[in-house]
Write a protein that holds these residues in place. Structure first.
Motif, PDB file in Angstrom:
ATOM      1  N   SER A1094       0.833  -1.219   0.000  1.00 41.01           N
ATOM      2  CA  SER A1094       0.000   0.000   0.000  1.00 41.01           C
ATOM      3  C   SER A1094       0.856   1.254   0.000  1.00 41.01           C
ATOM      4  O   SER A1094       0.502   2.271  -0.624  1.00 41.01           O
ATOM      5  N   VAL A1095       2.026   1.201   0.679  1.00 45.63           N
ATOM      6  CA  VAL A1095       2.919   2.364   0.663  1.00 45.63           C
ATOM      7  C   VAL A1095       3.400   2.623  -0.752  1.00 45.63           C
ATOM      8  O   VAL A1095       3.388   3.763  -1.250  1.00 45.63           O
ATOM      9  N   TYR A1096       3.830   1.534  -1.423  1.00 46.02           N
ATOM     10  CA  TYR A1096       4.310   1.715  -2.799  1.00 46.02           C
ATOM     11  C   TYR A1096       3.173   2.216  -3.710  1.00 46.02           C
ATOM     12  O   TYR A1096       3.374   3.100  -4.555  1.00 46.02           O
ATOM     13  N   GLN A1097       1.993   1.605  -3.536  1.00 44.11           N
ATOM     14  CA  GLN A1097       0.867   2.024  -4.383  1.00 44.11           C
ATOM     15  C   GLN A1097       0.453   3.474  -4.105  1.00 44.11           C
ATOM     16  O   GLN A1097       0.106   4.212  -5.029  1.00 44.11           O
ATOM     17  N   SER A1098       0.483   3.878  -2.815  1.00 45.10           N
ATOM     18  CA  SER A1098       0.153   5.283  -2.504  1.00 45.10           C
ATOM     19  C   SER A1098       1.171   6.232  -3.110  1.00 45.10           C
ATOM     20  O   SER A1098       0.810   7.310  -3.620  1.00 45.10           O
ATOM     21  N   ASN A1099       2.458   5.807  -3.076  1.00 48.41           N
ATOM     22  CA  ASN A1099       3.476   6.658  -3.701  1.00 48.41           C
ATOM     23  C   ASN A1099       3.237   6.762  -5.195  1.00 48.41           C
ATOM     24  O   ASN A1099       3.355   7.846  -5.787  1.00 48.41           O
ATOM     25  N   ILE A1100       2.885   5.620  -5.804  1.00 42.92           N
ATOM     26  CA  ILE A1100       2.630   5.639  -7.258  1.00 42.92           C
ATOM     27  C   ILE A1100       1.433   6.534  -7.579  1.00 42.92           C
ATOM     28  O   ILE A1100       1.499   7.381  -8.483  1.00 42.92           O
ATOM     29  N   SER A1101       0.318   6.349  -6.829  1.00 38.69           N
ATOM     30  CA  SER A1101      -0.873   7.166  -7.106  1.00 38.69           C
ATOM     31  C   SER A1101      -0.617   8.644  -6.820  1.00 38.69           C
ATOM     32  O   SER A1101      -1.083   9.526  -7.559  1.00 38.69           O
ATOM     33  N   LYS A1102       0.144   8.897  -5.751  1.00 31.83           N
ATOM     34  CA  LYS A1102       0.444  10.291  -5.424  1.00 31.83           C
ATOM     35  C   LYS A1102       1.255  10.943  -6.533  1.00 31.83           C
ATOM     36  O   LYS A1102       0.981  12.072  -6.951  1.00 31.83           O
ATOM     37  N   ASN A1103       2.264  10.186  -7.028  1.00 30.39           N
ATOM     38  CA  ASN A1103       3.080  10.747  -8.112  1.00 30.39           C
ATOM     39  C   ASN A1103       2.261  10.908  -9.385  1.00 30.39           C
ATOM     40  O   ASN A1103       2.433  11.889 -10.130  1.00 30.39           O
ATOM     41  N   LYS A1104       1.352   9.952  -9.640  1.00 32.19           N
ATOM     42  CA  LYS A1104       0.513  10.073 -10.840  1.00 32.19           C
ATOM     43  C   LYS A1104      -0.429  11.267 -10.720  1.00 32.19           C
ATOM     44  O   LYS A1104      -0.637  12.005 -11.689  1.00 32.19           O
ATOM     45  N   VAL A1105      -1.018  11.428  -9.497  1.00 33.27           N
ATOM     46  CA  VAL A1105      -1.899  12.584  -9.293  1.00 33.27           C
ATOM     47  C   VAL A1105      -1.140  13.885  -9.468  1.00 33.27           C
ATOM     48  O   VAL A1105      -1.611  14.855 -10.073  1.00 33.27           O
ATOM     49  N   GLU A1106       0.085  13.912  -8.948  1.00 27.68           N
ATOM     50  CA  GLU A1106       0.896  15.125  -9.098  1.00 27.68           C
ATOM     51  C   GLU A1106       1.229  15.383 -10.555  1.00 27.68           C
ATOM     52  O   GLU A1106       1.259  16.532 -11.007  1.00 27.68           O
ATOM     53  N   LEU A1107       1.466  14.274 -11.315  1.00 28.24           N
ATOM     54  CA  LEU A1107       1.718  14.453 -12.746  1.00 28.24           C
ATOM     55  C   LEU A1107       0.482  14.941 -13.497  1.00 28.24           C
ATOM     56  O   LEU A1107       0.607  15.586 -14.543  1.00 28.24           O
ATOM     57  N   LYS A1108      -0.721  14.610 -12.961  1.00 19.68           N
ATOM     58  CA  LYS A1108      -1.959  15.041 -13.615  1.00 19.68           C
ATOM     59  C   LYS A1108      -2.332  16.480 -13.300  1.00 19.68           C
ATOM     60  O   LYS A1108      -3.321  16.999 -13.828  1.00 19.68           O
TER      61      LYS A1108
END
Length: 1153
Positions: A1094-1108
């Motif tokens: 979940s930590v890795y997935q939250s980091n991925i989603s957070k980075n994707k959201v930031e990229l969006k």
């Protein structure tokens, strides 16, 4: 090309706001000709205002441009200008501008209220109107005409006061030319390019900052993408571990589920064992209880006991049906016995009631017979046989009593009708008098209200007069006349001083000297400069000679055109060219002064004529008012006489008619008094006859028939005399009313005669004197108008020469200047090369001439200042003079207002006096009517009370007789009702039925006793059978409970054997605990992996959201576009530098095209 077609002017300067003035402009040329003040300049001003929206000079922000409200006698005037023109495209357009000038308390307010452009729709042919603000209209019309606003203002429609703008100072002149020729476009273009270059330089800085920001965002986006890829790889490895842990956990959960099911089964069996044990113990206790409750334990089998139970139930059912049958029979006998008892009681009550009615019937017959004997004895109705009376005899006697009652009712009705006639006659008389009283009271109240309104109006008019007198007291008329005279003298002195000093000629002379000095200075400057050859001077000499010849030809043409007019103005004399302007100006001043004097005298004479006309109008209105008053009074008298007198007569015979009406009134009054005395004799006669039964005249005794006949005759005479009295009262009232109305008309007649003999002849004499005075003053005014017209013609002739003389003077100065220039050039060419001056001498002469020129310029400025100050003083004096004249006009208006208010007060006072007189007459009539009204009301009340008393006595006698008759009839009806009901026969029948019911009741009582004994035997037998049945039931229940206890014991033993076969519960619980611990260990490892995932997935989603986010959207493309924009703007800015330098280096860029 744009052209002007028509223009409508209304309410502008001297153009009347009520009339429409239309000017049509013809092609190719339109000349506007007219005397001074006719409105020629106003037409040009209207054209300029319509096209550009600019007000003319000296219009005081539009206040003097609109028609003055004071002149129109209004508080507000409206002006309108309509201009129809063709646009540059050949389209018809109508421009409408409307204005409003309002007179406030202390100032005037100018307002533009409407701006409309009207065109024709080419598709529909309908008019289309568009409303604009003034600023939009000012831009729209020059654009439609295809001509700039500056050209319209300064060239085409230039005002005559601004036509000398080419002679103004250089800065103003440069601004005018810049506006006309648009010479500032190059400078504006340079400013725009410079501003654009500056703006783009600022944009380049902004673009660079944006590019740096985008570069930072691009690097951040790259780092975010790298972080997302690394986290995705780690997450995939953790997902594989999670799947392994989930498989292990699934195997452990299967084992746990099996252990839990086994444990549940063991616990279920244990629960069943405990439940069955509890139930067995409960049933065992019930078994012991039932055994103890048994009376005896039966040794028979269960089948035998059940057979005995069914037999006992059949036997009990038979006994129950028998007991029910006996109870029903007993109930029926009781009901029958109660009904018989009720019948016996009812029969006893009915027998007693009928016996009482029979006794009452006998007493009613005795009372009827006694009542008949009493009535016959009291009212003397005849003899009677011995009692008791039969029903037929009693009925005959009753009919005779009814006949007597009808006679009494008839007498009472006759009395009521006669009384009503007499009362109604007096009431109608009173109502007529009351109506006259109300009418007179209403007329009096109306007169009082009218008088109150007139007094209120008089008070308001007196207040207005006081205000006007207060305003007039604030205005000192003698002081105003003296002030006007002083201002006029001061104005004439200033004007004469301005003419004597002749500033224009002195200034022109100085300017001529300055001009000659300028020429000399130029010649010396040219001489000082080094000139290669004298060719330029020869060319200049030729040009100056040509110009001199042209100037001389123009002077000859002007003199030839105006020679006859100059001779006419100067009495056949033609002055020299030098003195021409001076003499023409002096002649114009003298003629203008004479014209102003005559104009002021003409105005004063016109005021006097108007004053006399106002007096004549007042006298005519007063005379017409008197005549109308006289005619109104005569018409009023004529109408009243026609309505009051049946015979046709004129106003002159009014005194005879009044005397005749007075005699008629006295005759009718005496007739009414005689008839009233006769009528009052009938009522005492009737009362005496009724009271004493004798004749009131001879005192002879009356029989009943004679008495009734006498009373009837008296009532007939009384009713006929009432109608005759009513007629006489109406005639008397009419004659008296006619006399009073004629007496009120006597004052009107006297006033009409007085008006015809005194007031109207005096008013006609005053009017004739005023007409003679008007003729004299009108003749004097006509003479002044004729002289004023001649002087005005002379003034116009001299004024027409002013402009040509100004032009002639200008050309004369130009000729003198050219001659001097030619002399200088000829001299210069003659002496050149002979005795050339040195440079020092030329410089000294040049300095001396420049000093002299500066001195002359200073003198010219001083003269101009003196002239301007003097003109300003004259303007101020004229303004003050006009203000004083306005105050005098205001004072005249106030005097007229005071005079009108006094006339109104006199008229209202006359109306008030007339109303007082009418009110006095109405009050006198009201007193007499009130007396008559009170008298009639008193007579009416006395007669009504007396007649009501008599009627009440007769009604009371009739009522007593009727009550006795009704009592007799009630007794007879009760007797008849008893006989018709045949209640005696009913009494015998009821007695027979009563004895029969008693014997039947005794039989019912014996039957009830027999049925009750049988019922008791059956109930006792049933109780014994029921006891035996309960014993059998208890034995059966005991045996059933015992069998259930044995069955539960076997069931508990089988359940305990099943528990032993499965195993112990403790071993199963130990295996379950071990499996749960193993599951917990696997779950902890699984949760740890899931947390990491979940930590890795939250980091991925957070980075994707930031990229969006918006800042990272299309960051590469945005960076590339921003870079291109920056480079393009830098290149464009370099091109602007080149354009600016090229345009700035253009030769003669500031010169006019």
């Amino acid at each position: 090309m744009s052209t002007v077609d028509k223009m409508l002017i209304k309410g502008i300067r001297s153009f009347d706001p009520e009339n429409k003035n239309v000017i049509t402009f013809f092609k190719p040329l339109t000349l506007i000709v007219g005397p001074n003040g006719a409105g020629k300049t106003t037409i040009i001003e209207c054209l300029k205002l319509s096209c550009t929206g600019e007000l003319p000079p000296n219009s005081r922000s539009g206040q003097s441009f609109i028609h003055d409200p004071k002149v129109a006698g209004e508080t507000e005037t409206k002006g309108q200008i309509k201009l129809r023109f063709k646009t540059a495209a050949g389209k018809d357009v109508v421009c409408i501008r409307s204005f409003q000038l309002t007179q406030k308390t202390s100032k005037m307010e100018f307002k533009a209220i409407e701006s409309v452009l009207q065109t024709i729709n080419p598709h529909t042919g309908e008019k289309v109107c568009l409303s604009y603000r003034c600023a939009d209209m000012d831009r729209e019309i020059p654009a439609l005409m295809g001509v700039s606003k500056a050209v319209l203002e300064n060239v085409i429609f230039v005002h005559q006061d601004e036509s000398n703008w080419p002679l103004q100072d250089p800065s103003t002149l440069k601004k005018k030319f810049d506006d006309i020729f648009s010479a500032t476009r190059y400078t504006k273009a340079l400013e725009v390019i410079k501003k654009l270059h500056k703006d783009q330089a600022q944009e380049i800085k902004t673009y660079k900052l944006k590019l740096e920001n985008l570069q930072t965002l691009k690097d951040a986006a790259y780092k975010l993408r790298e972080s997302i890829n690394q986290d995705q790889e780690k997450a995939e490895s953790i997902i594989t571990q999670i799947k392994d842990f989930e498989e292990n956990i699934h195997g452990v959960e299967t084992k746990i589920l099996h252990a839990e099911n086994t444990l549940k089964e063991i616990r279920k069996l244990q629960d069943q064992i405990s439940t069955s044990s509890t139930t067995r113990s409960t049933l065992f206790k019930l078994q012991q209880t039932q055994y103890a409750a048994l009376a005896e334990e039966n040794e028979d089998t269960d089948e035998e006991l059940k057979e005995w139970q069914s037999k006992f139930e059949e036997r009990i059912a038979l006994l129950q049906s028998k007991i029910g049958k006996l109870e029903r029979e007993l109930n029926d006998e009781e009901i029958k016995s109660s009904l018989l008892s009720q019948t016996i009681n009812d029969s006893l009550r009915e027998i007693g009631k009928l016996q009482a009615e029979a006794d009452a019937h006998i007493s009613l017959r005795h009372e009827r017979d006694s009542t008949i004997q009493m009535l016959f004895t009291k009212y003397n109705l005849g003899s009677l046989p011995d009692t008791p009376f039969s029903n037929e005899i009693a009925s005959n006697f009753t009919m005779r009593v009814k006949t007597k009652l009808l006679d009494l009712e008839k007498d009472l009705q006759d009395k009521k009708k006669l009384d009503n006639k007499e009362v109604s006659f007096l009431w109608e008389r009173h109502a007529t008098t009351n109506a006259r009283h109300s009418k007179i009271e209403g007329q009096k109240q109306a007169k009082i209200e009218s008088k109150t309104g007139i007094l209120k109006r008089m008070k308001e008019i007196e207040n207005e007069r006081d205000v006007a007198e207060h305003e007039l007291s604030n205005l000192n008329l003698s002081h105003l006349d003296e002030k006007e005279k002083n201002l006029q003298i001061e104005l004439e002195r200033k004007t004469h001083l301005l003419g004597e000093r002749d500033y224009d000629s002195n200034i022109n002379q100085k300017r001529t000297e300055i001009f000659s000095l300028d020429q000399k200075i130029k010649a010396l400057a040219h001489e000082r400069d080094v000139m290669a050859t004298d060719s330029d001077d020869r060319v200049r000499l030729g040009m100056r000679k040509d110009e001199l010849e042209v100037c001389k030809n123009k002077l000859k043409k002007i003199m030839g055109d105006c020679k006859d007019q100059i001779r006419c103005v100067l009495k056949g004399r033609i002055p020299s060219d030098k003195d021409l302007k001076k003499e023409i100006t002096q002649a114009f001043r003298s003629v203008a002064k004479e014209h102003d004097d005559l104009n002021s005298k003409c105005l004063e004479a016109e005021k006097e004529v108007k004053l006399v006309q106002m007096k004549i109008e007042d006298a005519e209105s007063h005379l017409s008012k008197l005549q109308k008053d006289k005619d109104a009074k005569r018409r009023f008298l004529d109408l009243k006489l026609q309505s009051l007198v049946s015979v046709a007569c004129d106003i002159e015979s009014f005194p005879d008619v009044l005397v005749e009406a007075m005699g008629k009134k006295d005759v009718q009054k005496s007739k009414y008094n005689i008839a009233d005395g006769m009528r009052q004799m009938f009522e005492p006669f009737e009362r005496v006859a009724r009271a004493h039964h004798i004749c009131p005249c001879c005192e002879r005794a009356f029989s009943p028939e004679e008495e009734d006949e006498f009373v009837k005759k008296q009532r007939v005479k009384s009713s006929s005399s009432a109608e005759h009295m009513k007629k006489l009262a109406e005639e008397s009232s009419n004659s008296e009313s006619q006399f009073h109305q004629l007496d009120k008309l006597r004052m009107v007649y006297e006033e009409s005669v007085k008006l015809g003999k005194e007031a109207i002849p005096f008013a006609e004499k005053s009017l004739n004197q005023l007409m003679e005075d008007l003729n004299e003053k009108s003749q004097a005014l006509d003479d002044l108008v004729v002289v004023l017209a001649q002087v005005k013609a002379e003034k116009d002739a001299v004024e027409g020469l002013l402009q040509p003389v100004e032009t002639f003077e200008k050309f004369l100065g130009d000729r003198k200047s050219l001659e001097e220039q030619i002399e200088d050039l000829e001299y210069k060419l003659d002496v050149r090369g002979q005795g050339v001056k040195s440079v020092e001498e030329v410089v000294l002469q040049l300095n001396a001439l420049q000093n002299k020129r500066e001195t002359l310029n200073q003198e010219v400025e001083n003269l101009r200042d003196e002239q301007r100050y003097l003109n300003l003083d004259i303007s101020n004096l004229q303004t003050r003079w006009h203000s004083v004249r306005e105050e005098k006009l205001k004072a005249t208006n106030i005097l007229n207002k005071i005079r009108k208010t006094e006339e109104e007060l006199v008229r209202l006072a006359e109306e008030n006096e007339q109303l007082d007189l009418d009110e006095k007459h109405l009050a006198e009539d009201l007193v007499s009517v009130v007396k008559e009204k009170d008298t009639s009301l008193l007579e009416y009340n006395e007669l009504k009370s007396r007649l009501e008393q008599e009627y009440d006595e007769m009604a009371e006698n009739k009522r007593v007789f009727q009550q006795e008759l009704e009592k007799l009839l009630a007794l007879a009806s009760k007797i008849k009702e008893y006989q018709d009901s045949r209640k005696g026969e009913k009494l015998k029948d009821l007695q027979d039925k009563h004895s029969l019911s008693k014997s039947q009741l005794q039989k019912c009582e014996s039957m009830k006793q027999q049925i009750s004994a049988d019922l008791n035997k059956s109930k006792e037998l049933m109780r014994n059978q029921d006891h035996l049945k309960r014993n059998i039931d208890d034995n059966l229940n005991y045996r059933k409970t015992k069998a259930e206890v044995e069955e539960l014991t076997c069931e508990i033993e089988s359940l305990e054997e099943k528990v032993l076969s499965i195993g112990g519960a403790s071993a199963v619980e130990a295996d379950l605990k071990r499996h749960l611990q193993e599951k917990e260990r696997f779950l902890s490892e699984l949760n740890r992996c899931q947390g990491t995932l979940s930590v890795y997935q939250s980091n991925i989603s957070k980075n994707k959201v930031e990229l969006k986010q918006t800042q990272y959207n299309d960051i590469d493309r945005r960076y590339f576009n921003q870079l291109i924009q920056l480079k393009t703007t830098e290149m464009a800015n370099k091109d602007l530098d080149r354009y600016y330098n090229a345009l700035d280096n253009l030769p003669h860029r500031s010169s006019y095209p």
